[in-house]
Motif scaffolding. Structure first.
Motif, PDB file in Angstrom:
ATOM      1  N   GLY A   1      12.646 -21.426  -4.515  1.00 53.23           N
ATOM      2  CA  GLY A   1      13.012 -21.053  -5.883  1.00 53.23           C
ATOM      3  C   GLY A   1      11.782 -20.930  -6.763  1.00 53.23           C
ATOM      4  O   GLY A   1      11.630 -19.976  -7.521  1.00 53.23           O
ATOM      5  N   ARG A   2      10.857 -21.898  -6.617  1.00 52.37           N
ATOM      6  CA  ARG A   2       9.615 -21.871  -7.401  1.00 52.37           C
ATOM      7  C   ARG A   2       8.753 -20.682  -7.007  1.00 52.37           C
ATOM      8  O   ARG A   2       8.137 -20.051  -7.855  1.00 52.37           O
ATOM      9  CB  ARG A   2       8.816 -23.167  -7.166  1.00 52.37           C
ATOM     10  N   ALA A   3       8.736 -20.407  -5.700  1.00 53.08           N
ATOM     11  CA  ALA A   3       7.935 -19.275  -5.209  1.00 53.08           C
ATOM     12  C   ALA A   3       8.430 -17.972  -5.837  1.00 53.08           C
ATOM     13  O   ALA A   3       7.671 -17.055  -6.110  1.00 53.08           O
ATOM     14  CB  ALA A   3       8.008 -19.200  -3.690  1.00 53.08           C
ATOM     15  N   PHE A   4       9.733 -17.914  -6.089  1.00 54.67           N
ATOM     16  CA  PHE A   4      10.334 -16.744  -6.711  1.00 54.67           C
ATOM     17  C   PHE A   4       9.922 -16.614  -8.162  1.00 54.67           C
ATOM     18  O   PHE A   4       9.482 -15.565  -8.609  1.00 54.67           O
ATOM     19  CB  PHE A   4      11.851 -16.829  -6.621  1.00 54.67           C
ATOM     20  N   GLU A   5      10.051 -17.725  -8.875  1.00 55.91           N
ATOM     21  CA  GLU A   5       9.694 -17.733 -10.294  1.00 55.91           C
ATOM     22  C   GLU A   5       8.235 -17.356 -10.485  1.00 55.91           C
ATOM     23  O   GLU A   5       7.876 -16.657 -11.421  1.00 55.91           O
ATOM     24  CB  GLU A   5       9.908 -19.135 -10.869  1.00 55.91           C
ATOM     25  N   GLY A   6       7.385 -17.894  -9.600  1.00 52.54           N
ATOM     26  CA  GLY A   6       5.939 -17.696  -9.745  1.00 52.54           C
ATOM     27  C   GLY A   6       5.399 -16.525  -8.973  1.00 52.54           C
ATOM     28  O   GLY A   6       4.224 -16.482  -8.653  1.00 52.54           O
ATOM     29  N   ARG A   7       6.262 -15.565  -8.631  1.00 53.69           N
ATOM     30  CA  ARG A   7       5.786 -14.434  -7.828  1.00 53.69           C
ATOM     31  C   ARG A   7       4.685 -13.687  -8.568  1.00 53.69           C
ATOM     32  O   ARG A   7       4.692 -13.597  -9.793  1.00 53.69           O
ATOM     33  CB  ARG A   7       6.950 -13.504  -7.485  1.00 53.69           C
ATOM     34  N   ARG A   8       3.731 -13.217  -7.791  1.00 56.21           N
ATOM     35  CA  ARG A   8       2.566 -12.579  -8.423  1.00 56.21           C
ATOM     36  C   ARG A   8       2.558 -11.082  -8.175  1.00 56.21           C
ATOM     37  O   ARG A   8       2.900 -10.621  -7.099  1.00 56.21           O
ATOM     38  CB  ARG A   8       1.268 -13.247  -7.946  1.00 56.21           C
ATOM     39  N   ARG A   9       2.142 -10.367  -9.213  1.00 60.95           N
ATOM     40  CA  ARG A   9       2.028  -8.912  -9.129  1.00 60.95           C
ATOM     41  C   ARG A   9       0.950  -8.520  -8.144  1.00 60.95           C
ATOM     42  O   ARG A   9      -0.111  -9.140  -8.123  1.00 60.95           O
ATOM     43  CB  ARG A   9       1.636  -8.347 -10.495  1.00 60.95           C
ATOM     44  N   LEU A  10       1.207  -7.517  -7.345  1.00 66.03           N
ATOM     45  CA  LEU A  10       0.172  -7.031  -6.410  1.00 66.03           C
ATOM     46  C   LEU A  10      -0.453  -5.774  -6.998  1.00 66.03           C
ATOM     47  O   LEU A  10       0.157  -5.085  -7.778  1.00 66.03           O
ATOM     48  CB  LEU A  10       0.785  -6.730  -5.051  1.00 66.03           C
TER      49      LEU A  10
ATOM     50  N   ARG B   1       0.831  -1.204   0.000  1.00 61.19           N
ATOM     51  CA  ARG B   1       0.000   0.000   0.000  1.00 61.19           C
ATOM     52  C   ARG B   1       0.873   1.264   0.000  1.00 61.19           C
ATOM     53  O   ARG B   1       0.586   2.240  -0.677  1.00 61.19           O
ATOM     54  CB  ARG B   1      -0.906  -0.023   1.224  1.00 61.19           C
ATOM     55  N   LEU B   2       1.949   1.197   0.763  1.00 61.01           N
ATOM     56  CA  LEU B   2       2.856   2.337   0.899  1.00 61.01           C
ATOM     57  C   LEU B   2       3.608   2.618  -0.409  1.00 61.01           C
ATOM     58  O   LEU B   2       3.862   3.763  -0.776  1.00 61.01           O
ATOM     59  CB  LEU B   2       3.853   2.026   2.022  1.00 61.01           C
ATOM     60  N   ILE B   3       3.964   1.522  -1.112  1.00 60.41           N
ATOM     61  CA  ILE B   3       4.772   1.634  -2.326  1.00 60.41           C
ATOM     62  C   ILE B   3       3.906   1.960  -3.555  1.00 60.41           C
ATOM     63  O   ILE B   3       4.385   2.573  -4.508  1.00 60.41           O
ATOM     64  CB  ILE B   3       5.583   0.322  -2.552  1.00 60.41           C
ATOM     65  N   ALA B   4       2.630   1.580  -3.510  1.00 61.74           N
ATOM     66  CA  ALA B   4       1.730   1.726  -4.670  1.00 61.74           C
ATOM     67  C   ALA B   4       1.818   3.088  -5.374  1.00 61.74           C
ATOM     68  O   ALA B   4       1.923   3.125  -6.608  1.00 61.74           O
ATOM     69  CB  ALA B   4       0.294   1.417  -4.260  1.00 61.74           C
ATOM     70  N   PRO B   5       1.800   4.204  -4.635  1.00 65.32           N
ATOM     71  CA  PRO B   5       1.838   5.510  -5.326  1.00 65.32           C
ATOM     72  C   PRO B   5       3.093   5.744  -6.161  1.00 65.32           C
ATOM     73  O   PRO B   5       3.101   6.603  -7.028  1.00 65.32           O
ATOM     74  CB  PRO B   5       1.775   6.532  -4.173  1.00 65.32           C
ATOM     75  N   LEU B   6       4.164   4.968  -5.905  1.00 64.82           N
ATOM     76  CA  LEU B   6       5.407   5.171  -6.650  1.00 64.82           C
ATOM     77  C   LEU B   6       5.348   4.571  -8.053  1.00 64.82           C
ATOM     78  O   LEU B   6       6.224   4.821  -8.883  1.00 64.82           O
ATOM     79  CB  LEU B   6       6.596   4.549  -5.890  1.00 64.82           C
ATOM     80  N   GLY B   7       4.329   3.732  -8.293  1.00 64.80           N
ATOM     81  CA  GLY B   7       4.149   3.157  -9.620  1.00 64.80           C
ATOM     82  C   GLY B   7       5.166   2.086  -9.995  1.00 64.80           C
ATOM     83  O   GLY B   7       5.392   1.828 -11.174  1.00 64.80           O
ATOM     84  N   LEU B   8       5.784   1.457  -9.011  1.00 67.21           N
ATOM     85  CA  LEU B   8       6.754   0.381  -9.289  1.00 67.21           C
ATOM     86  C   LEU B   8       6.021  -0.955  -9.393  1.00 67.21           C
ATOM     87  O   LEU B   8       4.906  -1.097  -8.904  1.00 67.21           O
ATOM     88  CB  LEU B   8       7.767   0.285  -8.140  1.00 67.21           C
ATOM     89  N   ALA B   9       6.661  -1.932 -10.040  1.00 70.68           N
ATOM     90  CA  ALA B   9       6.110  -3.284 -10.048  1.00 70.68           C
ATOM     91  C   ALA B   9       6.345  -3.885  -8.664  1.00 70.68           C
ATOM     92  O   ALA B   9       7.477  -3.926  -8.189  1.00 70.68           O
ATOM     93  CB  ALA B   9       6.808  -4.114 -11.119  1.00 70.68           C
ATOM     94  N   VAL B  10       5.268  -4.290  -8.021  1.00 73.29           N
ATOM     95  CA  VAL B  10       5.400  -4.899  -6.692  1.00 73.29           C
ATOM     96  C   VAL B  10       4.866  -6.315  -6.762  1.00 73.29           C
ATOM     97  O   VAL B  10       3.769  -6.549  -7.262  1.00 73.29           O
ATOM     98  CB  VAL B  10       4.618  -4.099  -5.621  1.00 73.29           C
ATOM     99  N   SER B  11       5.645  -7.288  -6.301  1.00 76.02           N
ATOM    100  CA  SER B  11       5.157  -8.664  -6.315  1.00 76.02           C
ATOM    101  C   SER B  11       5.372  -9.327  -4.965  1.00 76.02           C
ATOM    102  O   SER B  11       6.159  -8.868  -4.136  1.00 76.02           O
ATOM    103  CB  SER B  11       5.835  -9.463  -7.435  1.00 76.02           C
ATOM    104  N   ARG B  12       4.642 -10.408  -4.772  1.00 71.87           N
ATOM    105  CA  ARG B  12       4.714 -11.173  -3.536  1.00 71.87           C
ATOM    106  C   ARG B  12       5.083 -12.592  -3.950  1.00 71.87           C
ATOM    107  O   ARG B  12       4.635 -13.068  -4.989  1.00 71.87           O
ATOM    108  CB  ARG B  12       3.326 -11.148  -2.871  1.00 71.87           C
ATOM    109  N   LEU B  13       5.885 -13.275  -3.139  1.00 71.83           N
ATOM    110  CA  LEU B  13       6.271 -14.639  -3.473  1.00 71.83           C
ATOM    111  C   LEU B  13       5.028 -15.500  -3.662  1.00 71.83           C
ATOM    112  O   LEU B  13       4.051 -15.350  -2.947  1.00 71.83           O
ATOM    113  CB  LEU B  13       7.144 -15.246  -2.375  1.00 71.83           C
TER     114      LEU B  13
END
Ligand SMILES: [Zn+2]
Length: 197
Positions: free
Chosen positions: A188-197, A157-169
């Motif tokens: 390793g798989r969790a990294f590859e499959g990280r999802r955009r928030l 939520r804090l980073i959202a206004p910066l317009g960066l790609a944010v993902s979660r494992l």
């Protein structure tokens, strides 16, 4: 209860994380019976780590110089930042060899029950790093438990206004657990499959 310095020693061990009163007593008596050379080696290691190891000024990871090995490495991708709770999580992720970016160590997770809020973590330092424009993607790799999820949600939520790609494992990590306990392949798989928030 023991006398004087023996009890002091037990009390000191009892303060360490994961060691209960019984464990503290066991370690204290092990020390009392141990070879003096062995005990002095332990004492030296403790003193040396406090003298020589500090925290990286850039990312908060443990470091023997002003900056840690990863921050000093010019081959690491400076556009991707992985946010973790503790230095041990950096070690766990490094083991997967899936990540070539840099890290930001928060120093814990938000936990109202334990009285830990954003101001107790290196959140301000994170926002300062993101403000300079060099970072394009932020991966929130906090632990897959209640505190870790709350921290990731807060940061997203804090980073959202910066317009960066944010993902979660990606899911698949053992829920309720610690990142460091996940095996290399799962992490390793969790990294590859990280999802955009
Ligand atoms: Zn660093």
């Amino acid at each position: 209860m023991y006398e004087g310095i023996v009890q002091d020693l037990i009390d000191e061990f009892g303060r360490l994380p994961g060691i209960g009163p019984k464990g503290a007593q066991r370690i204290a008596f092990y020390i009392l019976a141990a070879d003096p050379v062995e005990v002095l080696r332990l004492a030296d290691a403790l003193r040396e780590v406090k003298e020589r190891v500090r925290f990286c000024v850039a990312c908060g990871n443990v470091a023997e110089e002003t900056e840690c090995r990863i921050c000093r490495d010019p081959r690491r991708d400076a556009t991707v930042l992985c946010v973790v709770e503790e230095p041990k999580d950096v070690v766990a992720i490094e083991r997967t060899r899936e990540f070539r970016g840099r890290y930001h160590v928060l120093g814990g997770a938000i936990s109202p029950i334990d009285g830990v809020g954003p101001d107790d973590l290196r959140v301000r330092e994170l926002m300062a790093r993101l403000a300079d424009g060099a970072i394009a993607e932020v991966i929130l790799a906090t632990d897959p438990n209640l505190e870790g999820e709350a921290t990731a949600t807060y940061l997203a939520r804090l980073i959202a206004p910066l317009g960066l790609a944010v993902s979660r494992l990606a899911s698949g990590l053992p829920v309720g657990g610690d990142l460091e306990y996940a095996d290399e392949i799962t992490l390793g798989r969790a990294f590859e499959g990280r999802r955009r928030l």
